[in-house]
Design a protein around this motif. Structure first.
Motif, PDB file in Angstrom:
ATOM      1  N   ALA A  10       0.927  -1.149   0.025  1.00 58.19           N
ATOM      2  CA  ALA A  10      -0.101   0.017   0.182  1.00 58.19           C
ATOM      3  C   ALA A  10       0.955   1.126  -0.041  1.00 58.19           C
ATOM      4  O   ALA A  10       0.741   2.266  -0.695  1.00 58.19           O
ATOM      5  CB  ALA A  10      -0.916  -0.205   1.398  1.00 58.19           C
ATOM      6  N   TRP A  11       1.939   1.070   0.756  1.00 57.86           N
ATOM      7  CA  TRP A  11       2.938   2.383   0.604  1.00 57.86           C
ATOM      8  C   TRP A  11       3.562   2.649  -0.608  1.00 57.86           C
ATOM      9  O   TRP A  11       3.502   3.838  -1.159  1.00 57.86           O
ATOM     10  CB  TRP A  11       3.979   2.208   1.701  1.00 57.86           C
ATOM     11  N   LEU A  16       2.116   6.335  -6.260  1.00 59.99           N
ATOM     12  CA  LEU A  16       1.723   6.686  -7.754  1.00 59.99           C
ATOM     13  C   LEU A  16       0.952   8.311  -7.634  1.00 59.99           C
ATOM     14  O   LEU A  16       0.837   8.770  -8.409  1.00 59.99           O
ATOM     15  CB  LEU A  16       0.634   5.898  -7.822  1.00 59.99           C
ATOM     16  N   ARG A  17       0.668   8.584  -6.395  1.00 54.94           N
ATOM     17  CA  ARG A  17       0.164  10.017  -6.556  1.00 54.94           C
ATOM     18  C   ARG A  17       1.033  10.951  -6.882  1.00 54.94           C
ATOM     19  O   ARG A  17       0.952  12.007  -7.261  1.00 54.94           O
ATOM     20  CB  ARG A  17      -0.099  10.441  -5.057  1.00 54.94           C
ATOM     21  N   LEU A  18       2.662  10.438  -6.964  1.00 56.59           N
ATOM     22  CA  LEU A  18       3.432  11.597  -7.322  1.00 56.59           C
ATOM     23  C   LEU A  18       3.686  11.341  -8.986  1.00 56.59           C
ATOM     24  O   LEU A  18       4.294  12.230  -9.515  1.00 56.59           O
ATOM     25  CB  LEU A  18       4.712  11.053  -6.944  1.00 56.59           C
ATOM     26  N   ALA A 108      12.873   7.633   1.358  1.00 53.34           N
ATOM     27  CA  ALA A 108      11.801   8.345   0.570  1.00 53.34           C
ATOM     28  C   ALA A 108      11.454   9.710   1.565  1.00 53.34           C
ATOM     29  O   ALA A 108      11.252  10.678   0.683  1.00 53.34           O
ATOM     30  CB  ALA A 108      10.786   7.519   0.162  1.00 53.34           C
ATOM     31  N   ASP A 109      11.326   9.409   2.478  1.00 51.18           N
ATOM     32  CA  ASP A 109      10.567  10.601   3.535  1.00 51.18           C
ATOM     33  C   ASP A 109      11.762  11.630   3.498  1.00 51.18           C
ATOM     34  O   ASP A 109      11.254  13.097   3.494  1.00 51.18           O
ATOM     35  CB  ASP A 109      10.339   9.860   4.881  1.00 51.18           C
ATOM     36  N   THR A 120       9.124   8.649  -6.917  1.00 56.90           N
ATOM     37  CA  THR A 120       7.929   8.067  -7.574  1.00 56.90           C
ATOM     38  C   THR A 120       7.760   6.404  -7.385  1.00 56.90           C
ATOM     39  O   THR A 120       8.548   5.927  -6.798  1.00 56.90           O
ATOM     40  CB  THR A 120       7.996   8.134  -9.256  1.00 56.90           C
ATOM     41  N   GLU A 121       6.662   5.972  -7.443  1.00 62.30           N
ATOM     42  CA  GLU A 121       6.487   4.473  -7.214  1.00 62.30           C
ATOM     43  C   GLU A 121       7.531   3.709  -7.726  1.00 62.30           C
ATOM     44  O   GLU A 121       8.203   2.859  -7.397  1.00 62.30           O
ATOM     45  CB  GLU A 121       5.070   4.296  -7.603  1.00 62.30           C
ATOM     46  N   PHE A 122       8.056   3.861  -9.081  1.00 59.67           N
ATOM     47  CA  PHE A 122       8.559   3.034  -9.831  1.00 59.67           C
ATOM     48  C   PHE A 122      10.221   3.497  -9.456  1.00 59.67           C
ATOM     49  O   PHE A 122      11.015   2.300  -9.385  1.00 59.67           O
ATOM     50  CB  PHE A 122       8.516   3.419 -11.353  1.00 59.67           C
ATOM     51  N   GLU A 123      10.485   4.552  -9.044  1.00 58.04           N
ATOM     52  CA  GLU A 123      11.797   4.680  -8.448  1.00 58.04           C
ATOM     53  C   GLU A 123      12.004   4.176  -7.158  1.00 58.04           C
ATOM     54  O   GLU A 123      13.119   3.536  -6.905  1.00 58.04           O
ATOM     55  CB  GLU A 123      12.000   6.229  -8.134  1.00 58.04           C
ATOM     56  N   VAL A 124      11.162   3.955  -6.342  1.00 58.70           N
ATOM     57  CA  VAL A 124      11.212   3.289  -5.077  1.00 58.70           C
ATOM     58  C   VAL A 124      11.293   1.689  -5.502  1.00 58.70           C
ATOM     59  O   VAL A 124      12.194   1.163  -4.863  1.00 58.70           O
ATOM     60  CB  VAL A 124       9.875   3.572  -4.276  1.00 58.70           C
ATOM     61  N   ILE A 125      10.565   1.284  -6.239  1.00 56.87           N
ATOM     62  CA  ILE A 125      10.648  -0.081  -6.679  1.00 56.87           C
ATOM     63  C   ILE A 125      12.354  -0.500  -6.997  1.00 56.87           C
ATOM     64  O   ILE A 125      12.661  -1.461  -6.826  1.00 56.87           O
ATOM     65  CB  ILE A 125       9.552  -0.637  -7.457  1.00 56.87           C
TER      66      ILE A 125
END
Length: 435
Positions: A10-11, A16-18, A108-109, A120-125
């Protein structure tokens, strides 16, 4: 503190909001904080418009046949999120996802409080994957699929052993550009100085860009149809058979189970990449590993036969080139079948150009939608079709259930479009089959 797998995913999805934020500054910042795990990853970087996932599957299968432990990073997933980071085809465990999120979330924070903004989501993954393969579970080789484009994609932080650009065609034009030349500039961004490049790019406008970039970066290039060639290709009941000549070897009567001329190209590219790993980096890959690896390679959602009676095929053709390849494959393998198409897609695709070839193939064509932020509405898709037997449905699961009873032995139910849609259909069909 993230405690459960559900909280972790979920986190991640909350990022994706970014939206999309092309560029490598945030990745560079995170890699610095993590002690540069990307520098410890021996990788093959695989970009291109279509065929990236299939090429990963072929190359992984070859390397596994040779006894190597192979990490992969792919997107999107078909059955479960964990697939995106896998080892020898097996998704990493839920607990490992939780552990990786616990490492990346504080970064990320912290990054969000800087002028660079949050990842972003993809950067995190991508950061999770590089930390996993660079610090926790180092593999013999990692096959890393580009997310979008290449030049500014977060995976472009790596310096691979071999680069691959499968092909260049029209997709994500709102981001990558309106011409093949502009799109090729983005794809060519993964070419690194002195790193050999394997490609199946055919279009002259795109090839000119690829060749120029490779020459500037002194990257030796191996181009399908020029430097390595397919011969004696024929369609067989189980898939395709072909022979392949590279500058270093000749392979006779190779077989693949994923049907289609485009899959022959993907397999040939994978063999050429394996050759470069063998010759340039002492990977012990024998001809039998090539043959066995290709013969056993599979990739969900790529002309996947999920039922024999009635015949149901799922194919994630999510752009115009993919649809045209799909239509050619259906005609080659099932010339006598009456084809009933179920189609759903995302709004940012060239929908009219995708629907037109399906109109020409299908006896009936049905449009639907699914639960995804950018999913096109069924009625809007139907309006783009000129087929005399077209329809729109909201309950695609109920429609499939009824259609299975109707199509008969001479029918083929072809479900295609967005891979996100196929993921939902595939799960539903598999769950029903277990009952």
């Amino acid at each position: 503190m993230i405690r459960t797998y559900e909280e972790a995913v979920a986190w991640i999805h909350g990022r994706l909001r970014l939206g999309m934020k092309p560029g490598l500054k945030r990745m560079e910042w995170m890699m610095e904080k993590l002690g540069h795990p990307e520098r410890r990853v021996r990788a093959v970087h695989i970009g291109g418009t279509n065929g990236k996932g299939s090429t990963v599957a072929y190359l992984r299968s070859i390397l596994q046949a040779a006894g190597y432990s192979v990490g992969t990073f792919t997107s999107p997933y078909v059955e479960q999120f964990n697939e995106r980071i896998s080892v020898n085809g097996e998704p990493i465990r839920d607990e490992e996802i939780v552990e990786l999120v616990r490492v990346i979330q504080p970064l990320a924070d912290e990054l969000e409080r800087t002028e660079l903004g949050g990842p972003t989501e993809f950067e995190v993954i991508t950061a999770m994957m590089l930390y996993y393969f660079g610090k926790q579970q180092i593999q013999d080789i990692v096959l890393i699929e580009v997310g979008l484009g290449g030049r500014l994609d977060s995976t472009n932080i790596i310096y691979p052993l071999v680069s691959v650009i499968t092909n260049v065609s029209y997709d994500h034009m709102n981001i990558l550009g309106d011409t093949l030349g502009q799109i090729a500039v983005e794809k060519a961004g993964i070419i690194k100085s002195g790193v050999p490049l394997v490609t199946a790019v055919k279009e002259p406008e795109a090839w000119e860009v690829i060749a120029k970039t490779a020459a500037e970066r002194k990257a030796k290039t191996y181009r399908l149809g020029v430097d390595f060639t397919v011969t004696d290709w024929k369609t067989i009941a189980e898939g395709e058979q072909f022979s392949l000549a590279t500058p270093f070897a000749e392979y006779r009567d190779l077989r693949i189970q994923m049907p289609g001329a485009h899959q022959v190209d993907n397999a040939a590219v994978a063999v050429m990449a394996a050759e470069l790993l063998r010759l340039g980096y002492s990977f012990l890959i024998e001809p039998e590993h090539i043959a066995d690896g290709l013969a056993t390679a599979a990739w969900p959602g790529r002309f996947e036969r999920v039922s024999g009676k009635p015949l149901i095929i799922l194919d994630g053709a999510h752009n115009e080139a993919g649809i045209r390849a799909l239509v050619e494959t259906v005609r080659a393998h099932y010339p006598d079948k009456r084809v009933h198409v179920l189609f759903a897609a995302l709004t940012d695709k060239p929908l009219e150009r995708m629907i037109r070839p399906l109109d020409e193939l299908a006896e009936t064509i049905t449009f639907t939608t699914f639960d995804f932020p950018r999913a096109a509405q069924a009625e809007a898709l139907t309006a783009l079709s000129s087929h005399p037997q077209k329809a729109a449905v909201s309950d695609w699961a109920g429609w499939i259930r009824e259609k299975k009873k109707q199509i008969g032995d001479d029918g083929l139910l072809l479900v295609t479009g967005s891979l996100y849609f196929l993921s939902e259909v595939r799960k539903r069909l598999k769950n029903n089959a277990k009952r």
